[in-house]
Design a protein around this motif. Sequence first.
Motif, short mmCIF file in Angstrom:
data_model
loop_
_atom_site.label_atom_id
_atom_site.label_comp_id
_atom_site.label_asym_id
_atom_site.label_seq_id
_atom_site.Cartn_x
_atom_site.Cartn_y
_atom_site.Cartn_z
N ASN A 39 140.34 -40.80 119.66
CA ASN A 39 140.97 -39.85 118.76
C ASN A 39 140.82 -38.42 119.26
N ILE A 40 139.65 -38.10 119.80
CA ILE A 40 139.42 -36.75 120.33
C ILE A 40 140.34 -36.50 121.52
N LYS A 41 140.46 -37.47 122.40
CA LYS A 41 141.34 -37.31 123.56
C LYS A 41 142.78 -37.06 123.12
N ARG A 42 143.21 -37.78 122.09
CA ARG A 42 144.58 -37.63 121.59
C ARG A 42 144.82 -36.23 121.04
N ILE A 43 143.82 -35.66 120.38
CA ILE A 43 143.96 -34.34 119.78
C ILE A 43 143.86 -33.23 120.83
N VAL A 44 142.95 -33.38 121.78
CA VAL A 44 142.67 -32.34 122.75
C VAL A 44 143.74 -32.26 123.85
N LYS A 45 144.37 -33.36 124.20
CA LYS A 45 145.33 -33.38 125.31
C LYS A 45 146.45 -32.33 125.16
N PRO A 46 147.09 -32.20 123.99
CA PRO A 46 148.13 -31.19 123.88
C PRO A 46 147.63 -29.75 123.97
N MET A 47 146.32 -29.53 123.79
CA MET A 47 145.75 -28.19 123.86
C MET A 47 145.71 -27.65 125.29
N MET A 48 145.78 -28.53 126.26
CA MET A 48 145.78 -28.17 127.68
C MET A 48 144.52 -27.40 128.08
N GLY A 49 143.40 -27.82 127.58
CA GLY A 49 142.13 -27.24 128.01
C GLY A 49 141.66 -26.09 127.13
N PHE A 50 140.49 -25.61 127.45
CA PHE A 50 139.88 -24.52 126.70
C PHE A 50 139.55 -23.38 127.67
N LYS A 51 139.53 -22.16 127.16
CA LYS A 51 139.24 -21.02 128.03
C LYS A 51 137.75 -20.84 128.28
N THR A 52 136.92 -21.12 127.27
CA THR A 52 135.48 -20.96 127.45
C THR A 52 134.76 -22.22 127.00
N PHE A 53 133.52 -22.34 127.47
CA PHE A 53 132.70 -23.48 127.10
C PHE A 53 132.43 -23.48 125.59
N ASN A 54 132.14 -22.30 125.04
CA ASN A 54 131.83 -22.23 123.61
C ASN A 54 133.02 -22.63 122.75
N THR A 55 134.21 -22.27 123.16
CA THR A 55 135.41 -22.67 122.42
C THR A 55 135.54 -24.19 122.43
N ALA A 56 135.32 -24.79 123.58
CA ALA A 56 135.40 -26.25 123.70
C ALA A 56 134.33 -26.91 122.83
N ARG A 57 133.11 -26.39 122.90
CA ARG A 57 132.00 -26.96 122.14
C ARG A 57 132.28 -26.90 120.64
N ARG A 58 132.74 -25.77 120.17
CA ARG A 58 133.00 -25.63 118.73
C ARG A 58 134.17 -26.49 118.27
N THR A 59 135.22 -26.54 119.06
CA THR A 59 136.39 -27.33 118.69
C THR A 59 136.05 -28.81 118.66
N LEU A 60 135.38 -29.29 119.70
CA LEU A 60 135.03 -30.71 119.77
C LEU A 60 134.03 -31.08 118.68
N SER A 61 133.12 -30.18 118.37
CA SER A 61 132.17 -30.45 117.28
C SER A 61 132.90 -30.58 115.95
#
Length: 97
Positions: A39-61
């Motif tokens: 489910n996470i892969k399905r949601i994150v794929k259209p986002m085309m990545g994150f600019k910073t590690f903290n953004t990725a960490r917060r979004t995935l959390s």
Amino acid sequence: MAAYPVAIGTLKEEETIGAETKLRQSKYLNNVIEQAHRNIKRIVKPMMGFKTFNTARRTLSGIEVMNMIRKGQVKGVKPGDKMSRVKFIEAIFEIAA
């Protein structure tokens, strides 16, 4: 796969892991993990990545927490009960719908 027992033995000798730690070899164990994160892969794929590690960490959390709430893995939230989910989120964020 012969390297795994040697690696575990080395880690036990170095006391990196406890001596009582057992090696569980299962070729299907990764499938469970992959299915849980599908489910996470399905949601994150259209986002085309994150600019910073903290953004990725917060979004995935956030995505993980919402999945836990949906599955009923949170105390006071029943699986499949939308009203208990809504009440839980309202209580956390102190909002009224």
